[in-house]
Design an enzyme around this catalytic site. Structure first.
Site, PDB file in Angstrom:
ATOM      1  N   CYS A 129      -7.353   4.630   1.255  1.00  0.00           N
ATOM      2  CA  CYS A 129      -7.378   6.088   1.151  1.00  0.00           C
ATOM      3  C   CYS A 129      -8.147   6.371  -0.120  1.00  0.00           C
ATOM      4  O   CYS A 129      -7.620   6.200  -1.212  1.00  0.00           O
ATOM      5  CB  CYS A 129      -5.977   6.688   1.091  1.00  0.00           C
ATOM      6  SG  CYS A 129      -6.058   8.479   0.861  1.00  0.00           S
ATOM      7  N   CYS A 132      -6.423   9.405  -2.205  1.00  0.00           N
ATOM      8  CA  CYS A 132      -5.133   9.219  -2.887  1.00  0.00           C
ATOM      9  C   CYS A 132      -4.441   7.972  -2.351  1.00  0.00           C
ATOM     10  O   CYS A 132      -4.822   6.871  -2.719  1.00  0.00           O
ATOM     11  CB  CYS A 132      -4.264  10.456  -2.781  1.00  0.00           C
ATOM     12  SG  CYS A 132      -4.247  11.252  -1.164  1.00  0.00           S
ATOM     13  N   SER A 133      -3.451   8.118  -1.475  1.00  0.00           N
ATOM     14  CA  SER A 133      -2.703   6.924  -1.069  1.00  0.00           C
ATOM     15  C   SER A 133      -2.098   7.091   0.320  1.00  0.00           C
ATOM     16  O   SER A 133      -1.016   6.590   0.584  1.00  0.00           O
ATOM     17  CB  SER A 133      -1.603   6.648  -2.086  1.00  0.00           C
ATOM     18  OG  SER A 133      -0.785   7.793  -2.217  1.00  0.00           O
ATOM     19  N   CYS A 134      -2.781   7.815   1.219  1.00  0.00           N
ATOM     20  CA  CYS A 134      -2.251   8.038   2.559  1.00  0.00           C
ATOM     21  C   CYS A 134      -2.055   6.687   3.252  1.00  0.00           C
ATOM     22  O   CYS A 134      -2.914   5.812   3.181  1.00  0.00           O
ATOM     23  CB  CYS A 134      -3.189   8.935   3.357  1.00  0.00           C
ATOM     24  SG  CYS A 134      -3.394  10.547   2.564  1.00  0.00           S
TER      25      CYS A 134
HETATM   26 FE    FE Z   1      -4.222   9.809   0.461  1.00  0.00          FE
END
Ligand code: FE
Length: 225
Positions: A129, A132-134
């Site tokens: 991602c 961010c951190s999906c």
């Molecule tokens: Fe994300």
């Protein structure tokens, strides 16, 4: 004649100040603006909330344990093992993973739209991602720290083979690497290739070989004992 415009630089002529824009650049991303010791900040907040009786630390530990150990990444591993053993399931999974995993009860927060991508001798899939951190929580649990790091998020796209090598994955030169960028709308599940020598194993035994990293594409499944 002004030189290069820099963030925070005030132009006397235009009377404007350039401010960092979210998503403008990786370094300007909100996640990169966390305090230098985010873990300490979280701990401090947790302590205050617990002292005020607003949260129960035991309940918090329970939630973290659920996502870290009990869910993640066992649900995903079961899905992969079934895809390895059931061609009809595999076909449905590749066509509409969201519906298939929801039928198995794997849905909810951070897992609304799941896409399954299959590794083959021709293509190796890898998930990141960049923003961010999906991550598909209901299938893989909480994302590991490296998945959220600035280094992984930028380098996975720029130099995927080098990143894979650092994870201990060396692919044949003829295998292409395809990098999938997750978003809040789409989360990916990599279906790794079934290891050789697993012909006699049942779904449970196969699931035990499926590692978290193999479902992100930064690892390969374990070899059978
Ligand atoms: Fe994300």
């Amino acid at each position: 004649m002004p030189g290069r415009l820099r963030r925070g630089w005030t132009c006397a002529h235009l009377r404007i100040t350039l401010r960092p824009m979210p998503h403008d650049h990786h370094d300007d991303h909100p996640h990169a603006l966390l305090p230098p010791e985010p873990a300490l900040r979280v701990k401090a907040l947790e302590t205050i909330l617990a002292r005020k009786g607003l949260i129960d630390p035991a309940a918090l530990d329970e939630i973290i344990d659920t996502y870290q150990n009990r869910i993640g990444p066992k649900n995903g591993a079961m899905v992969v093992a079934r895809a390895w053993t059931d061609p009809e399931f595999r076909a449905r999974l590749l066509e509409n993973a969201t519906a298939v995993v929801a039928d198995l009860g794997f849905f909810g927060r951070q897992g609304e739209h799941v896409v399954a991508v299959e590794n083959t001798p021709e293509v190796h899939n890898m998930v990141v991602c960049t923003l961010c951190s999906c991550y598909p929580w209901p299938l893989l649990g909480i994302p590991p720290a490296w998945y959220k790091s600035d280094a992984y998020r930028s380098r996975a796209v720029r130099e995927p083979r080098k990143v894979l090598a650092e994870f201990g994955v060396t692919l044949p030169p003829e295998t292409a690497v395809r990098v999938w960028d997750s978003t809040a709308e789409v989360r990916y599940l990599v279906i790794p290739m079934r290891p050789d020598g697993t012909e006699g194993l049942d779904v449970e035994q196969l699931a035990a070989l499926v590692t978290r990293d193999s479902m992100v594409g930064t690892g390969l499944p374990k070899a059978p004992a």
